[in-house]
Write a protein that holds these residues in place. Structure first.
Motif, PDB file in Angstrom:
ATOM      1  N   ASN A  47      77.711 -75.714   6.754  1.00 52.88           N
ATOM      2  CA  ASN A  47      78.515 -76.722   7.370  1.00 52.88           C
ATOM      3  C   ASN A  47      79.669 -75.887   8.219  1.00 52.88           C
ATOM      4  N   SER A  56      80.794 -72.679   5.973  1.00 56.26           N
ATOM      5  CA  SER A  56      80.680 -72.810   4.550  1.00 56.26           C
ATOM      6  C   SER A  56      79.439 -73.349   3.938  1.00 56.26           C
ATOM      7  N   ARG A  58      77.873 -75.647   1.313  1.00 53.09           N
ATOM      8  CA  ARG A  58      77.693 -77.007   0.274  1.00 53.09           C
ATOM      9  C   ARG A  58      76.583 -77.091  -0.250  1.00 53.09           C
ATOM     10  N   LYS A  60      75.176 -80.039  -2.796  1.00 55.81           N
ATOM     11  CA  LYS A  60      75.470 -81.400  -3.055  1.00 55.81           C
ATOM     12  C   LYS A  60      74.246 -82.242  -3.434  1.00 55.81           C
ATOM     13  N   VAL A  65      79.768 -83.436  -2.627  1.00 54.39           N
ATOM     14  CA  VAL A  65      79.571 -82.080  -3.127  1.00 54.39           C
ATOM     15  C   VAL A  65      79.778 -81.528  -4.334  1.00 54.39           C
ATOM     16  N   TYR A  68      81.347 -75.999  -3.050  1.00 52.69           N
ATOM     17  CA  TYR A  68      81.630 -75.333  -1.798  1.00 52.69           C
ATOM     18  C   TYR A  68      81.494 -73.785  -1.923  1.00 52.69           C
TER      19      TYR A  68
END
Length: 138
Positions: A47, A56, A58, A60, A65, A68
Motif C-alpha cells: 500500500n 508498506s 499490509r 490482512k 489489517v 503492518y
C-alpha cells in the motif's frame, strides 16, 4: 521516519526489500510467514499512503489489517491496532513491559490503540509473534 520506498510508481520487490532491510530481512519474513501460518487466508498487499510515508506491506483478513510491515533503511517497523479485548490480553501476557507501556500510552481511537515497534534485531521477535497471535484471535 518515512519508508525507504517512496516512488509511487514502483511497488517494492523482494530483491529491493532484502537490500533495503539488510540483516533484518529475516525477521520481516518470519513475521509474514507466522501470520500466514496462523491465518492461511491472509492477504498480503503493498500500500502506498503518500510521499511522506511511502510503501508498506499490509497482511490482512477480509475486514481488518492483522499487521503492518513498514520498511526503513536497514530495519523496519511493525504496526498493529488493537481493540480493547486484545489490549486486555496483552496486559496480562508475558509481552515485554516496554511494549505494554507504549500501548497504554497511545491514544484510543474508534478502531483501538495503534502501536509501532522498531525491529532492528531479534530482541522483540517472540513478543511480535505473540502480538500477531493475539491480533488474529481478537
Amino acid at each position: 521516519m518515512k519508508s525507504i520506498f517512496t516512488n509511487k510508481s514502483e511497488t517494492p520487490n523482494e530483491v529491493q526489500l532484502q537490500e533495503a532491510l539488510g540483516k533484518t530481512y529475516v525477521y520481516w519474513q518470519t513475521f509474514a510467514e507466522h501470520t500466514k501460518k496462523l491465518y492461511p487466508k491472509a492477504i498480503c498487499e503493498w500500500n502506498f499512503s503518500n510521499e511522506k510515508f511511502g510503501w508498506s506491506l499490509r497482511i490482512k483478513d477480509k475486514k481488518r489489517v492483522i499487521i503492518y510491515l513498514l520498511p526503513r533503511d536497514n530495519f523496519f517497523k511493525v504496526a498493529f491496532v488493537f481493540g480493547q479485548k486484545a489490549t486486555d490480553e496483552i496486559m496480562t501476557s508475558n509481552i515485554s513491559e516496554s511494549i505494554k507501556k507504549e500501548l497504554l500510552a497511545t491514544k484510543v481511537h474508534a478502531e483501538g490503540r495503534g502501536i509501532r515497534i522498531d525491529i532492528k534485531d531479534e530482541t522483540l521477535q517472540n513478543d511480535i509473534l505473540n502480538l500477531i497471535e493475539i491480533k488474529i484471535n481478537h
